[in-house]
Design a protein around this motif. Structure first.
Motif, PDB file in Angstrom:
ATOM      1  N   ARG A 108       0.816  -1.203   0.000  1.00 35.38           N
ATOM      2  CA  ARG A 108       0.000   0.000   0.000  1.00 35.38           C
ATOM      3  C   ARG A 108       0.853   1.257   0.000  1.00 35.38           C
ATOM      4  NH1 ARG A 108      -5.308  -0.727   1.248  1.00 35.38           N
ATOM      5  NH2 ARG A 108      -5.550   1.440   1.840  1.00 35.38           N
ATOM      6  N   ALA A 110       3.683   4.027  -1.076  1.00 31.52           N
ATOM      7  CA  ALA A 110       4.100   4.578  -2.363  1.00 31.52           C
ATOM      8  C   ALA A 110       5.587   4.352  -2.613  1.00 31.52           C
ATOM      9  CB  ALA A 110       3.770   6.061  -2.427  1.00 31.52           C
ATOM     10  N   LEU A 152       7.695  -6.259  -6.568  1.00 32.92           N
ATOM     11  CA  LEU A 152       6.648  -5.524  -5.877  1.00 32.92           C
ATOM     12  C   LEU A 152       7.141  -4.214  -5.304  1.00 32.92           C
ATOM     13  CD1 LEU A 152       4.873  -8.461  -4.091  1.00 32.92           C
ATOM     14  CD2 LEU A 152       4.116  -7.196  -6.064  1.00 32.92           C
TER      15      LEU A 152
ATOM     16  N   GLU B 217      -7.846   4.081  -3.736  1.00 36.43           N
ATOM     17  CA  GLU B 217      -7.083   3.700  -2.546  1.00 36.43           C
ATOM     18  C   GLU B 217      -5.633   4.091  -2.732  1.00 36.43           C
ATOM     19  OE1 GLU B 217     -10.121   2.210  -0.291  1.00 36.43           O
ATOM     20  OE2 GLU B 217      -8.020   2.199   0.251  1.00 36.43           O
ATOM     21  N   PRO B 218      -4.952   4.446  -1.664  1.00 36.35           N
ATOM     22  CA  PRO B 218      -3.534   4.798  -1.818  1.00 36.35           C
ATOM     23  C   PRO B 218      -2.716   3.569  -2.184  1.00 36.35           C
ATOM     24  CG  PRO B 218      -4.137   4.708   0.503  1.00 36.35           C
ATOM     25  CD  PRO B 218      -5.409   4.564  -0.276  1.00 36.35           C
ATOM     26  N   CYS B 219      -1.989   3.711  -3.225  1.00 34.63           N
ATOM     27  CA  CYS B 219      -1.211   2.588  -3.733  1.00 34.63           C
ATOM     28  C   CYS B 219      -0.175   3.195  -4.658  1.00 34.63           C
ATOM     29  CB  CYS B 219      -2.130   1.672  -4.535  1.00 34.63           C
ATOM     30  SG  CYS B 219      -1.708  -0.054  -4.349  1.00 34.63           S
ATOM     31  N   SER B 220       0.895   2.493  -4.889  1.00 35.62           N
ATOM     32  CA  SER B 220       1.880   3.136  -5.743  1.00 35.62           C
ATOM     33  C   SER B 220       1.700   2.780  -7.201  1.00 35.62           C
ATOM     34  CB  SER B 220       3.287   2.741  -5.279  1.00 35.62           C
ATOM     35  OG  SER B 220       3.524   1.416  -5.680  1.00 35.62           O
ATOM     36  N   HIS B 280       7.770  -0.155 -11.054  1.00 33.69           N
ATOM     37  CA  HIS B 280       7.161  -1.317 -10.407  1.00 33.69           C
ATOM     38  C   HIS B 280       5.660  -1.376 -10.591  1.00 33.69           C
ATOM     39  CE1 HIS B 280      10.904  -0.787  -7.923  1.00 33.69           C
ATOM     40  NE2 HIS B 280      11.037  -1.969  -8.483  1.00 33.69           N
ATOM     41  N   LYS B 284       3.487  -4.833 -10.140  1.00 33.75           N
ATOM     42  CA  LYS B 284       2.547  -4.882  -9.007  1.00 33.75           C
ATOM     43  C   LYS B 284       1.136  -5.179  -9.507  1.00 33.75           C
ATOM     44  CE  LYS B 284       3.879  -2.035  -5.105  1.00 33.75           C
ATOM     45  NZ  LYS B 284       3.596  -0.863  -4.308  1.00 33.75           N
TER      46      LYS B 284
END
Lengths: 266, 429
Positions: A108, A110, A152, B217-220, B280, B284
């Motif tokens: 989750r 960054a 990942l 949603e926060p995610c990279s 990434h 991911k």
């Protein structure tokens, strides 16, 4: 477990060495049969196993485990096996906000964090229960596979730190074993992967390297296995021992033979 | 893989000709209908989903890719819960075809479709699907078509293999199920409108979705990927493909098609820069997608312009995170276009990876040198000479003659190509 591989490694479930880190590596082929071997080996050796399975689902390992004579569902029920199913957990982490820290929490975030929650999970899973009676012989940590953590977003250094912490806890403190799988990208110039692989090669006691044949695909010989014993803690007075065998994977076992001595050729 | 696991045990209990793992001294062959426990209750229903069949090797549930030739090379079909990654050819001419065949197969079988694209509106993609050749009349027509097409030149080519000229070209391996598995399509005609309208499909067109206010949603991941993942997860949950929704009892397959993943239109810069900021994001995305697929009754096809990706490490990682990887290499614009060896073909097809699911081994085809050609009614894949061969030693013909002059029974026919294949850089002199 594959009996022939046990013979090559000169080990049986009853008298395996403790406190060792085994590195599994595959280049241009699929080395997952080695993971299945070690999983069934340590379950048969009555060890407490923590399996961080990042690349396949539980039922995949379970079905192959049945072919090799262990039942993962039963091992999980009686507490011998702690299974972290990476794929399912990733879906939970990404789509639902978690209240407690989750082992795969870094998905989750960054920027590249660290693998501390994952280490906490492993430590919690393998810590000895103070009930007095020793049910399991020694703890074992199995990771399949570490290269996925690089995909990942983790840096190679973060993964090496995680392995270092795990080694200190599992191998040194709890006198257990560790088995990790890393892919060798070969000529794909994956620098992070190379750093990880080289770093782990220097730390491990036993390296099993599954390679594809240099001459290409062959129906009767699926690849070549290089076994390298190392003694990283002691200065190397004698040279590290290394053996090379070729193998063919069958439905429930793997047969090993010396180079060029495949039954199909003889 | 939940679906495969129940299917594995189902295959054992229904006594089909599938040998699964046997426990100690207990045979896995059991009479049909003997077991009535709760876990196997869903068994017959799983097997009876249209357009699926269990794999011969391990009882895995398979769906057709839309190309029977490709199904054979992949060991029967695409396993439910897995990803088929197509590495696009340089000018993106043939990979959209494979994409459309996959979707068309879904419509013909009544599966639910989810089409995602950043370039074309999914509704337009569906309008351009090829028409299926549905009745046996059409199949006979197509057989004649192939036969007639082959006869003038094949008289020259089949001089040595003349006994095999009379046998049909496509051989189906594995159990022949009652409902058709894998259909043929006519690339020159469009899918009838009523079939498209009768189907259940969902479209994800990035320019429309990126402006709407879906909760992010926060995610990279890049926003496009995040939105797509949420969309897919939403459909899977809402329509009950993962079995978690108590209101919905779904017994159908969800076919997901994602076009040009990784291209700059998705907001990803791996095709533009070697070490971009989002390096990434794609991997991911593939990982979370794999997690979604493994826990639901779905199969996914992704086309990706890997020839544009600058960083080779990313291609290696993408390959590891996908299950089946097929690369297309078309001859257009390359020197192979004028090579006499390849005058009948449009390009090469490389099966780069086949997964080992629930098994130690996989159904790898022995033939590694495959070429494809697109005729009006057929996309064929055939064995061809390896690319580095520049001339054909006469001994090869002699070898073939010796084997082919003594006709083998029909069941052995498909093995001809495998007998004659050899490691790709072994030259015989």
């Amino acid at each position: 477990m594959f009996v022939e591989l046990n013979n090559l490694l000169n080990t049986t479930p009853d008298r395996a060495e403790q406190g060792k880190l085994t590195l599994l590596c595959d280049a241009k082929t699929d080395g997952s049969f080695l993971v299945h071997h070690f999983l069934s080996f340590y379950l048969k050796a009555n060890c407490k196993v923590c399996f961080v399975a990042l690349i396949q689902s539980f039922s995949h390992y379970s079905i192959v485990g049945q072919k090799l004579g262990v039942s993962l569902t039963m091992a999980r029920e009686r507490g011998q096996l702690v299974f972290l199913e990476g794929l399912k957990s990733a879906v939970d982490v990404v789509f639902q906000a978690q209240k407690e820290p989750h082992p795969l929490q870094f998905l989750r975030e960054a920027n590249a964090g660290n693998l501390k929650p994952l280490f906490e999970f492993v430590r919690e899973a393998l810590k000895p229960i103070d009930s007095g009676e020793a049910r399991w012989t020694y703890p074992v940590l199995l990771v399949d596979d570490l290269s996925v953590l690089l995909s990942l977003g983790m840096g190679a250094v973060a993964v090496l730190d995680f392995i270092h912490y795990c080694r200190a806890t599992v191998c040194w403190e709890l006198k257990g074993n560790m088995v990790v799988l890393v892919h060798d990208s070969g000529d794909a110039e994956d620098e992070e992967n190379d750093i990880l692989l080289n770093g782990l090669s220097h730390q491990s006691h036993l390296i099993l390297r599954a390679e594809g044949l240099a001459t290409g695909f062959c129906r009767d010989v699926h690849g070549q296995l290089r076994i390298l014993w190392r003694r990283p803690s002691q200065p190397t007075v004698h040279r590290d021992q290394s053996f090379t065998y070729q193998y063919k994977i069958q439905d429930k076992s793997v047969s090993f033979f010396a180079k060029g001595m495949s039954p199909a050729v003889l | 893989m939940a679906a495969a696991a129940t299917c594995g045990s189902v295959a054992a209990s229904t006594g089909s000709a599938v040998a699964t793992a046997s426990k100690n001294n207990v045979t896995s062959f059991q009479r049909r209908g003997r077991r009535a426990s709760g876990t196997n209750d869903s068994g017959p229903r799983l097997v009876s989903i249209t357009g699926t069949r269990p794999s011969v090797r391990n009882g895995q549930l398979l769906v057709s890719t839309g190309l029977p030739a490709l199904d054979q090379l992949l060991g029967g079909g695409l396993a439910v819960g897995t990803v088929l990654l197509i590495e696009e050819d340089k000018y993106n001419i043939y990979s959209p075809l494979l994409f459309k065949y996959f979707l068309a197969e879904g419509i013909v079988n009544g599966h639910t479709l989810l089409v995602a694209s950043a370039k074309e509106d999914p509704a337009n993609i569906l309008q351009e699907l090829p028409a299926p050749l549905l009745d046996d009349k059409c199949k006979k027509e197509f057989d004649e078509d192939v036969y007639n097409h082959k006869t003038p030149e094949s008289n020259i080519k089949m001089k040595i293999a003349w006994r095999y000229q009379l046998l049909p070209k496509m051989e189906q391996i594995g159990p022949v199920s009652s409902s058709r598995f894998g259909h043929y399509y006519d690339a020159s005609k469009r899918m009838p409108q009523e079939l498209i309208e009768a189907s259940n499909w969902h479209g994800f067109f990035l320019p429309e979705k990126i402006s709407s206010t879906l909760k992010v949603e926060p995610c990279s991941l890049t926003p496009g990927y995040t939105k797509l993942l949420q969309f897919i997860q939403n459909i899977i949950y809402e329509e009950g493909f993962d079995g978690s929704n108590p209101q919905k009892k779904q017994r159908n397959i969800l076919r997901i098609g994602i076009q040009n993943l990784g291209s700059p239109l998705w907001g990803d810069d791996i095709c533009c820069a070697e070490n971009g900021g989002n390096s990434h994001s794609l991997t991911k995305f593939l990982y979370v997608l794999r997690g979604l697929l493994r826990t639901s009754l779905s199969a996914c096809i992704i086309t990706m312009p890997t020839h544009l990706i600058q960083n080779k490490a990313i291609i290696a990682r993408v390959t590891t995170l996908s299950d089946i990887v097929v690369g297309l290499e078309s001859f257009i614009g390359s020197e192979r276009e004028t090579n006499p060896l390849y005058k009948d073909y449009h390009g090469l097809i490389h099966i780069r990876q086949i997964p080992r699911l629930n098994n130690l081994i996989c159904d790898e085809s022995d033939v590694k040198d495959l070429a494809f050609k697109l005729k009006r009614k057929l996309f064929t894949i055939e064995m061809c000479w390896p690319p580095h061969y520049s001339w054909i030693h006469p001994a090869n013909y002699l070898l073939r003659a010796l084997i082919l002059l003594f006709p083998l029974p029909r069941t052995m026919q498909i093995k001809i190509t495998t007998i004659m294949s050899y490691p790709s850089n072994w030259c015989i002199f």
